[in-house]
Design a protein around this motif. Structure first.
Motif, PDB file in Angstrom:
ATOM      1  N   LYS A 144       3.456   0.852  -3.701  1.00  0.00           N
ATOM      2  CA  LYS A 144       2.121   0.285  -3.885  1.00  0.00           C
ATOM      3  C   LYS A 144       1.890  -0.189  -5.313  1.00  0.00           C
ATOM      4  O   LYS A 144       1.196  -1.150  -5.538  1.00  0.00           O
ATOM      5  N   GLY A 145       2.493   0.468  -6.273  1.00  0.00           N
ATOM      6  CA  GLY A 145       2.247   0.128  -7.660  1.00  0.00           C
ATOM      7  C   GLY A 145       3.207  -0.905  -8.229  1.00  0.00           C
ATOM      8  O   GLY A 145       3.154  -1.200  -9.403  1.00  0.00           O
ATOM      9  N   SER A 146       4.120  -1.443  -7.402  1.00  0.00           N
ATOM     10  CA  SER A 146       5.091  -2.394  -7.954  1.00  0.00           C
ATOM     11  C   SER A 146       4.385  -3.680  -8.368  1.00  0.00           C
ATOM     12  O   SER A 146       3.591  -4.231  -7.623  1.00  0.00           O
ATOM     13  N   PRO A 147       4.685  -4.162  -9.567  1.00  0.00           N
ATOM     14  CA  PRO A 147       3.989  -5.354 -10.060  1.00  0.00           C
ATOM     15  C   PRO A 147       4.391  -6.602  -9.279  1.00  0.00           C
ATOM     16  O   PRO A 147       5.517  -6.705  -8.805  1.00  0.00           O
ATOM     17  N   THR A 148       3.479  -7.517  -9.146  1.00  0.00           N
ATOM     18  CA  THR A 148       3.748  -8.789  -8.494  1.00  0.00           C
ATOM     19  C   THR A 148       3.384  -9.910  -9.450  1.00  0.00           C
ATOM     20  O   THR A 148       2.676  -9.691 -10.432  1.00  0.00           O
ATOM     21  N   GLU A 149       3.886 -11.086  -9.154  1.00  0.00           N
ATOM     22  CA  GLU A 149       3.590 -12.235  -9.993  1.00  0.00           C
ATOM     23  C   GLU A 149       3.495 -13.468  -9.109  1.00  0.00           C
ATOM     24  O   GLU A 149       4.272 -13.618  -8.168  1.00  0.00           O
TER      25      GLU A 149
END
Length: 123
Positions: A47-52
């Motif tokens: 859930k906390g994985s960064p996205t771009e």
């Protein structure tokens, strides 16, 4: 059948509403060969994985074909969203290239911007 139980249903000979959903399949449904198997467990992204955000231009026909494939198969493949489908496609191509060109090892992370535009032809 009393009319008090089904006051919201007009008296048109309709059967009463079921009170609870069946908890098991009908006996014959289990014997049908075309019965859908249970969906495999989905691999959840942390859930906390960064996205771009990413913007790319691709041919309209390819985009439409990909959208049709996503719409037709997202349930069976476990795609949560269009972005999830696109990320899986990019990951599959990345793994293929790593296997073919880098002995299956991951390339070092590249956080810098890529050059824009077309490549210059070698002279």
């Amino acid at each position: 059948m009393s009319t008090a139980d089904n006051t919201s249903r007009p008296a048109l000979g309709l059967p009463p509403r079921p009170t609870a959903a069946a908890t098991t399949d009908a006996p014959l449904a289990r014997m049908l060969s075309g019965r859908r198997q249970e969906a495999p467990a989905k691999k959840e992204e942390p859930k906390g994985s960064p996205t771009e955000n990413m913007t790319v231009s691709i041919p309209t026909a390819l985009r439409n074909r990909a959208k049709a494939a996503y719409k037709a198969t997202s349930y069976a493949e476990g795609d949560n969203t269009w972005a999830h489908f696109v990320a899986k496609a990019i990951e599959a191509e990345t793994r293929r290239r790593e296997a073919e060109h880098n002995q299956g090892e991951m390339y070092p992370s590249w956080g810098e911007k890529l050059p824009g535009g077309r490549r210059l032809k070698d002279s």
